[in-house]
Design a protein around this motif. Sequence first.
Motif, PDB file in Angstrom:
ATOM      1  N   ARG A 222       0.675  -1.296   0.038  1.00 27.93           N
ATOM      2  CA  ARG A 222      -0.011   0.025   0.069  1.00 27.93           C
ATOM      3  C   ARG A 222       0.754   1.305  -0.125  1.00 27.93           C
ATOM      4  NH1 ARG A 222      -3.656  -0.234   5.065  1.00 27.93           N
ATOM      5  NH2 ARG A 222      -1.629   0.550   5.990  1.00 27.93           N
ATOM      6  N   ASP A 223       0.617   2.247  -0.833  1.00 27.42           N
ATOM      7  CA  ASP A 223       1.196   3.663  -0.745  1.00 27.42           C
ATOM      8  C   ASP A 223       0.177   4.630  -0.158  1.00 27.42           C
ATOM      9  OD1 ASP A 223       2.145   5.965  -1.330  1.00 27.42           O
ATOM     10  OD2 ASP A 223       3.069   5.305  -3.245  1.00 27.42           O
ATOM     11  N   ASN A 224       0.286   4.881   1.026  1.00 24.00           N
ATOM     12  CA  ASN A 224      -0.650   5.804   1.755  1.00 24.00           C
ATOM     13  C   ASN A 224      -0.624   7.210   0.925  1.00 24.00           C
ATOM     14  OD1 ASN A 224      -1.725   3.861   3.271  1.00 24.00           O
ATOM     15  ND2 ASN A 224      -0.082   4.325   4.935  1.00 24.00           N
ATOM     16  N   ALA A 225       0.443   7.635   0.508  1.00 26.01           N
ATOM     17  CA  ALA A 225       0.689   9.165  -0.065  1.00 26.01           C
ATOM     18  C   ALA A 225      -0.036   9.159  -1.354  1.00 26.01           C
ATOM     19  CB  ALA A 225       2.069   9.101  -0.322  1.00 26.01           C
ATOM     20  N   LYS A 226      -0.116   7.706  -2.243  1.00 28.35           N
ATOM     21  CA  LYS A 226      -1.040   7.774  -3.336  1.00 28.35           C
ATOM     22  C   LYS A 226      -2.495   7.338  -3.231  1.00 28.35           C
ATOM     23  CE  LYS A 226       2.938   7.346  -6.529  1.00 28.35           C
ATOM     24  NZ  LYS A 226       3.554   6.549  -7.419  1.00 28.35           N
ATOM     25  N   ASN A 227      -2.551   6.667  -1.710  1.00 33.17           N
ATOM     26  CA  ASN A 227      -4.005   6.064  -1.522  1.00 33.17           C
ATOM     27  C   ASN A 227      -4.282   5.131  -2.637  1.00 33.17           C
ATOM     28  OD1 ASN A 227      -5.937   6.094   0.258  1.00 33.17           O
ATOM     29  ND2 ASN A 227      -7.430   7.363  -1.114  1.00 33.17           N
ATOM     30  N   THR A 228      -3.216   4.280  -2.782  1.00 35.19           N
ATOM     31  CA  THR A 228      -3.173   3.096  -3.686  1.00 35.19           C
ATOM     32  C   THR A 228      -2.878   1.821  -3.145  1.00 35.19           C
ATOM     33  OG1 THR A 228      -3.104   4.665  -5.614  1.00 35.19           O
ATOM     34  CG2 THR A 228      -2.511   2.217  -5.859  1.00 35.19           C
ATOM     35  N   VAL A 229      -3.598   0.654  -3.461  1.00 34.57           N
ATOM     36  CA  VAL A 229      -2.983  -0.724  -3.073  1.00 34.57           C
ATOM     37  C   VAL A 229      -2.666  -1.550  -4.520  1.00 34.57           C
ATOM     38  CG1 VAL A 229      -3.700  -2.856  -1.981  1.00 34.57           C
ATOM     39  CG2 VAL A 229      -4.502  -0.699  -0.999  1.00 34.57           C
ATOM     40  N   TYR A 230      -1.632  -2.184  -4.099  1.00 37.85           N
ATOM     41  CA  TYR A 230      -0.923  -3.101  -5.114  1.00 37.85           C
ATOM     42  C   TYR A 230      -1.037  -4.358  -4.954  1.00 37.85           C
ATOM     43  CZ  TYR A 230       1.034   1.694  -6.369  1.00 37.85           C
ATOM     44  OH  TYR A 230       1.214   3.095  -6.440  1.00 37.85           O
ATOM     45  N   LEU A 231      -1.081  -5.196  -5.937  1.00 41.23           N
ATOM     46  CA  LEU A 231      -0.894  -6.724  -5.836  1.00 41.23           C
ATOM     47  C   LEU A 231       0.175  -7.054  -6.832  1.00 41.23           C
ATOM     48  CD1 LEU A 231      -1.803  -9.187  -4.546  1.00 41.23           C
ATOM     49  CD2 LEU A 231      -3.158  -9.749  -6.211  1.00 41.23           C
TER      50      LEU A 231
END
Length: 122
Positions: free
Chosen positions: A72-81
């Motif tokens: 998870r990148d909180n700064a981008k508010n994005t979750v990755y797999l």
Amino acid sequence: QVQLVESGGGLVQAGGSLRLSCAASGLTFSTHTTGWFRQAPGKDREFVAGSRWITGSTDYADSVKGRFTISRDNAKNTVYLQMNSLKPEDTAIYYCAAAPKNRPRLDEYDYWGQGTQVTVSS
């Protein structure tokens, strides 16, 4: 209004890699447990990977352990797999989801994306 938007799916050969992204609006991932799920044709939706809200610990389905990584990148508010060593049996529509609980059941994930298709050819 909450929106989760997945991207990064596609067609890949067995043994290849893909990275899925899930961007959120109207919701902050840092205050939610996030999960990736998948559904293959004719099968039920199944849990793939999760990142717990409070502890940040991660969980994986046995079938993907050692191959997939949730982050998870909180700064981008994005979750990755990140999906490596893909197999034909990984073919499915992949969904991200979020729940305002530390250990949610499937039915406690309040927010879902529209899904992104992953196809792994043999």
